[in-house]
Design an enzyme around this catalytic site. Sequence first.
Site, mmCIF file in Angstrom:
data_model
loop_
_atom_site.group_PDB
_atom_site.id
_atom_site.type_symbol
_atom_site.label_atom_id
_atom_site.label_comp_id
_atom_site.label_asym_id
_atom_site.label_seq_id
_atom_site.Cartn_x
_atom_site.Cartn_y
_atom_site.Cartn_z
ATOM 1 N N PHE A 1 17.904 31.469 11.396
ATOM 2 C CA PHE A 1 17.648 31.488 12.736
ATOM 3 C C PHE A 1 16.169 30.894 12.904
ATOM 4 C CE2 PHE A 1 15.849 33.507 16.498
ATOM 5 C CZ PHE A 1 16.936 33.253 17.320
ATOM 6 N N ASP B 1 9.442 29.562 7.077
ATOM 7 C CA ASP B 1 9.390 30.071 8.394
ATOM 8 C C ASP B 1 9.497 31.671 8.158
ATOM 9 O OD1 ASP B 1 9.784 31.618 10.782
ATOM 10 O OD2 ASP B 1 11.926 30.397 11.281
ATOM 11 N N LYS C 1 5.206 36.529 15.937
ATOM 12 C CA LYS C 1 5.825 38.132 16.264
ATOM 13 C C LYS C 1 4.519 38.958 15.887
ATOM 14 C CE LYS C 1 10.641 37.410 15.497
ATOM 15 N NZ LYS C 1 11.071 37.632 16.844
#
Length: 425
Positions: free
Chosen positions: A146, A232, A273
């Site tokens: 994802f 990531d 985030k």
Amino acid sequence: MAVLEHLTSQQAIDLENKYGAQNYHPLPVVLSRGEGVYVWDIEGKKYYDFLSAYSAVNQGHCHPKIIEALKNQAENLTLTSRAFYNDVLGKYEEFATNFFGYDRLLPMNTGAEAVETAMKLARKWAYEKKGVPANQAKIIVCQNNFHGRTISIISASNDPIATENFGPFTPGIVSIRYNDINALQEALKDENVAAFLVEPIQGEAGVYVPDDNYIREAFDLCKSKNVLFMADEVQTGIARTGRLLATCGNCSCPDKNCSGTPDVKPDVLILGKAISGGVLPVSAVLANSDVMEVIRPGNHGSTFGGNPLSCVVAIAALEVVRDENLAENAFELGQLFREEMEKLIEETNLVRLVRGKGLLNAIVINDSEDSSTAWDICMALKENGLLAKPTHGNIIRFAPPLVMTKEELMDCVDIIVKTIKEFDK
């Protein structure tokens, strides 16, 4: 209904259902306030937040230091675009590159934007530095990843819900099995491969932790083939897994449990985030100069990327991680949480296993992926004062803010154990 403060939870839900795109299936709770590890709904009921906005709120809700930085900067300058310099961006770039151990930072806003940026960077590097023929560069990704929701990113997805009726897709993306070093070795035989894009832990897939040697071996393979290793760490970074980065690619990692020797230092590091503590959309791509220098004026940009407001917020958020030893806290509480869940597994047939690192964990419910059991358990947890969300049907992810104390964690463990045992009757 102009005065939102007077809404009931049901009214707020009805408004979203009537006027919003139906691209999410939220738990039916309407939150109006947050502080530390707690959130409150419109009616004033208090909950433990065990999702942390998908690990964006590692520093806790509305951390006073981050909010103070936001307020102070908001009164002076919020946005210039990159048409001009501003007096904060350079300070942020210096701070963040030193913090993570890289030469340069390219500022963006969302995690998906940062991943797209990394993909563009890898392709341009491949053409200008590696000598890959024009328009032939390939990026290797892993199944069940994802990385976001843009067209290029879902071109790397094997999730039918994410891809159905969104084609045609971006070419040049090769998908292999996660945690399969032989599959990577085979894919790297192609001399046109520019990069390997990987999550150190697959969060959305259900907190799937690879073998201990997988990331190290994958990195070494990439180095042997002159391929960029791109991590990531949008969800796993910023102390979530008990280290500053899940790849532990920084000698100055604040985690006292770290040996101090880098395990893997990605060629391209993707963050988002919690780099802003969940206060603003902030993301970043970091690399050393030999990679980042292929990006020149006009190649890439963002009106909001690197805005002064985001920059001061990000500096404050990273200082909180460092000064409050959040990596160490996540490491210690994560071990405790998994130990308590292992005890629960011995006492019930409903939970099959627990996995994770730091305070990124998941339990696997002993039921099929298409069952409603995990959802029903999360609904019961909500009633008992704890908010969590299922992923992939029968998996419940647990990721509280890293400012949680041992006492608070054990209170949450009691809620989880009580709720699971009630379901197992």
